[in-house]
Design an enzyme around this catalytic site. Structure first.
Site, PDB file in Angstrom:
ATOM      1  N   GLY A 239       0.755  -1.239   0.000  1.00 56.20           N
ATOM      2  CA  GLY A 239       0.000   0.000   0.000  1.00 56.20           C
ATOM      3  C   GLY A 239       0.783   1.285   0.000  1.00 56.20           C
ATOM      4  O   GLY A 239       0.206   2.368  -0.138  1.00 56.20           O
ATOM      5  N   GLU A 273       3.790  -6.763   1.712  1.00 57.26           N
ATOM      6  CA  GLU A 273       3.319  -7.061   0.356  1.00 57.26           C
ATOM      7  C   GLU A 273       3.326  -5.822  -0.534  1.00 57.26           C
ATOM      8  O   GLU A 273       2.295  -5.426  -1.061  1.00 57.26           O
ATOM      9  CB  GLU A 273       1.888  -7.609   0.438  1.00 57.26           C
ATOM     10  CG  GLU A 273       1.729  -8.797   1.350  1.00 57.26           C
ATOM     11  CD  GLU A 273       0.281  -9.152   1.647  1.00 57.26           C
ATOM     12  OE1 GLU A 273       0.007 -10.330   1.920  1.00 57.26           O
ATOM     13  OE2 GLU A 273      -0.593  -8.246   1.607  1.00 57.26           O
ATOM     14  N   TYR A 316      -9.932   5.187 -12.333  1.00 59.20           N
ATOM     15  CA  TYR A 316      -9.806   5.930 -11.073  1.00 59.20           C
ATOM     16  C   TYR A 316      -9.670   7.428 -11.284  1.00 59.20           C
ATOM     17  O   TYR A 316      -9.427   8.161 -10.320  1.00 59.20           O
ATOM     18  CB  TYR A 316      -8.534   5.517 -10.314  1.00 59.20           C
ATOM     19  CG  TYR A 316      -8.270   4.053 -10.120  1.00 59.20           C
ATOM     20  CD1 TYR A 316      -9.188   3.228  -9.459  1.00 59.20           C
ATOM     21  CD2 TYR A 316      -7.071   3.483 -10.542  1.00 59.20           C
ATOM     22  CE1 TYR A 316      -8.900   1.884  -9.247  1.00 59.20           C
ATOM     23  CE2 TYR A 316      -6.780   2.149 -10.327  1.00 59.20           C
ATOM     24  CZ  TYR A 316      -7.702   1.356  -9.681  1.00 59.20           C
ATOM     25  OH  TYR A 316      -7.406   0.035  -9.466  1.00 59.20           O
ATOM     26  N   CYS A 344     -13.755   3.363 -28.698  1.00 62.00           N
ATOM     27  CA  CYS A 344     -15.047   4.032 -28.875  1.00 62.00           C
ATOM     28  C   CYS A 344     -15.782   4.175 -27.543  1.00 62.00           C
ATOM     29  O   CYS A 344     -16.782   3.495 -27.294  1.00 62.00           O
ATOM     30  CB  CYS A 344     -15.883   3.269 -29.883  1.00 62.00           C
ATOM     31  SG  CYS A 344     -15.038   3.215 -31.460  1.00 62.00           S
ATOM     32  N   GLU A 345     -15.239   4.999 -26.673  1.00 57.49           N
ATOM     33  CA  GLU A 345     -15.827   5.320 -25.367  1.00 57.49           C
ATOM     34  C   GLU A 345     -15.374   6.728 -25.030  1.00 57.49           C
ATOM     35  O   GLU A 345     -14.188   7.043 -25.182  1.00 57.49           O
ATOM     36  CB  GLU A 345     -15.259   4.413 -24.256  1.00 57.49           C
ATOM     37  CG  GLU A 345     -15.571   2.955 -24.350  1.00 57.49           C
ATOM     38  CD  GLU A 345     -16.942   2.590 -23.771  1.00 57.49           C
ATOM     39  OE1 GLU A 345     -17.576   3.448 -23.113  1.00 57.49           O
ATOM     40  OE2 GLU A 345     -17.358   1.441 -24.000  1.00 57.49           O
TER      41      GLU A 345
HETATM   42  C1  PLP Z   1      -3.217  -4.994  -3.808  1.00 56.13           C
HETATM   43  C2  PLP Z   1      -2.680  -5.605  -2.598  1.00 56.13           C
HETATM   44  C3  PLP Z   1      -1.367  -5.344  -2.188  1.00 56.13           C
HETATM   45  C4  PLP Z   1      -0.443  -4.407  -2.915  1.00 56.13           C
HETATM   46  O1  PLP Z   1      -0.831  -3.088  -2.845  1.00 56.13           O
HETATM   47  P1  PLP Z   1       0.156  -1.942  -3.376  1.00 56.13           P
HETATM   48  O2  PLP Z   1      -0.581  -0.708  -3.117  1.00 56.13           O
HETATM   49  O3  PLP Z   1       0.361  -2.191  -4.834  1.00 56.13           O
HETATM   50  O4  PLP Z   1       1.418  -2.024  -2.608  1.00 56.13           O
HETATM   51  C5  PLP Z   1      -0.896  -5.993  -1.054  1.00 56.13           C
HETATM   52  N1  PLP Z   1      -1.670  -6.856  -0.355  1.00 56.13           N
HETATM   53  C6  PLP Z   1      -2.936  -7.136  -0.728  1.00 56.13           C
HETATM   54  C7  PLP Z   1      -3.721  -8.087   0.077  1.00 56.13           C
HETATM   55  C8  PLP Z   1      -3.482  -6.516  -1.848  1.00 56.13           C
HETATM   56  O5  PLP Z   1      -4.736  -6.792  -2.202  1.00 56.13           O
END
Ligand code: PLP
Length: 420
Positions: A239, A273, A316, A344-345
């Site tokens: 994130g 992650e 987004y 075409c949008e």
């Molecule tokens: C999408 C996601 C991430 C990665 O998010 P980033 O913003 O790209 O770092 C990590 N963990 C889970 C469970 C996700 O769904």
């Protein structure tokens, strides 16, 4: 920091002029920098060097096999969200001991495949899923390691489509129900409870939501311990945001500095992650201007890339900086334009009301920060073949995905006999 810059008037990726890539593989195309990928991975991994940890690259951000191989070679694991991603991870050579599996809707086949591959753990999102995993594990004769994904009800202050840790979200288990679910999970014969997981959203530009979320999770870990449930892994999710425009997101080191005091003394292994922060600024989309069109109320630059190639602006309203590949062109008088594709949008745009140096037909442009959630969201809408992906390493251009052909477009389609 990334490896895309002007040199002697030309835009380069590492040692290669982007115009040369366009000449060799055509436009549109995605271009990734190997040096940037590994630099970002090590900036993140290195920031947590004082705590036992596993970086599990969130491969939904970019799942090209070559990108995954780069990550695996640097020591990364992956966070997967489907059976297809498991397949890619194994094919790319990611060790199963560094694979974690998230997502609210894993089906029995996906769960069985992951158990057979002996992945590190499942991040489980509901009590129904805990039972389903237990059943599948029993049927394949394995014990499933799981973490419960907690919804800490923290506002990540990002786009609603990429906020995942608030009460109204479909993700995770409410923090106040977690103890009950953990007890239930611990009572099942084919489940081994090993972790807690929280991922509150994407493109976060402050550390405070991470800290608030972790405080809740750490509180829960204490409660669990008192009940005899010992947690070994604390998964902080991904994130961390990147700079698309003016954002000044925290660096991985800032994140580490903010959370280390909360988690270091717990004696746990951290799992993280990151997706976007690793690949986002390691990739660009190269596109060519086709036509200029003066509308009644607006001027348009029509380019050969479209929403099916890069969906983020349409989905987004995301901002991507757009640079001319020829630096000189950037000094021309500025005009307000929409950069639009051939689809075409009316929602097909790469930039809206953008003040941009005048572009001429035939000129190349680089759409910046397109390495994450770019190619992976591409589709064949309007029967447009998906575009190539190129990995630059030093002076070398490696095509890591070919441009699709028209035959690829109809692969698997059939006209039934009664129509013949
Ligand atoms: C999408 C996601 C991430 C990665 O998010 P980033 O913003 O790209 O770092 C990590 N963990 C889970 C469970 C996700 O769904």
């Amino acid at each position: 920091m990334h490896n895309f810059e002007y040199r002697q008037g030309e835009f380069y990726c590492e040692q290669v002029p982007v115009s040369r890539i366009a000449k060799e593989v055509g436009t549109p195309c995605y271009v990734y920098s190997h040096a940037t990928l590994i630099r970002h991975f090590h900036a993140y991994d290195g920031a947590f060097k004082n705590i036992p940890h596993i970086v599990a690259f969130a491969m939904k951000a970019n799942s090209n096999l070559a990108v995954l191989r780069v990550m695996a070679k640097e020591g990364s694991g992956v966070d997967i969200v489907s059976g297809g991603e498991l397949f890619r991870a194994l094919k790319a050579g990611v060790p199963p001991s560094k694979i974690v599996f998230a997502g609210v809707g894993k089906d029995a086949g996906e769960i069985a495949d992951a158990l057979k591959a002996d992945i590190l753990m499942f991040n489980v999102e509901s009590s129904a899923e805990i039972r389903a995993i237990n059943d599948v594990a029993a049927s394949v004769g394995k014990k499933a390691r799981i973490a419960l994904r907690i919804n800490p009800d923290v506002d990540p202050k990002t786009h609603p489509y990429i906020s995942t840790g608030m009460k109204k979200s479909k993700f995770g288990i409410a923090a106040d129900r977690a103890l009950e679910e953990y007890k239930m999970a611990a009572s099942l014969s084919h489940i081994e409870v090993v972790g807690v997981h929280a991922h509150i959203g994407s493109q976060l530009t402050e550390v405070t939501p991470f800290v608030d979320s972790l405080k809740k999770v750490v509180g829960l870990i204490g409660t669990l311990k008192a009940q005899g449930i010992n947690i070994q892994y604390l998964n902080i999710g991904g994130g961390l945001g990147i700079t698309y425009s003016e954002e000044k997101p925290p660096l991985p080191q800032d994140l580490s500095d903010a959370i280390s005091p909360i988690v270091a003394h717990l004696g746990l292994t951290l799992v993280m992650e990151p997706g976007r922060v690793i690949v986002g600024n390691a990739g660009i989309l190269v596109t060519k201007a086709l036509y200029l069109k003066e509308g009644e109320a607006k001027n348009f630059v029509i380019v050969d890339a479209a929403m099916n190639d890069l969906l983020r602006p349409s989905l987004y309203g995301a901002y991507h900086e757009i640079k001319p590949v020829n630096e000189e062109a950037g000094h021309r008088a500025k005009q307000q334009v929409d950069i639009v594709g051939p689809v075409c949008e009316s929602g097909d745009f790469l930039a809206k009301d953008r003040l941009l140096a005048a572009v001429k037909p035939g000129e190349l442009m680089a759409v910046m920060s397109a390495g994450a959630y770019g190619f992976v969201m591409a589709s064949n809408y309007n029967s447009r073949p998906r575009i190539p992906e190129v990995l630059v390493q030093g002076e070398d251009i490696h095509v890591i995905r070919e441009r699709e052909t028209y035959e690829d477009l109809v692969k698997g389609e059939m006209i039934p006999a009664f129509l013949k």
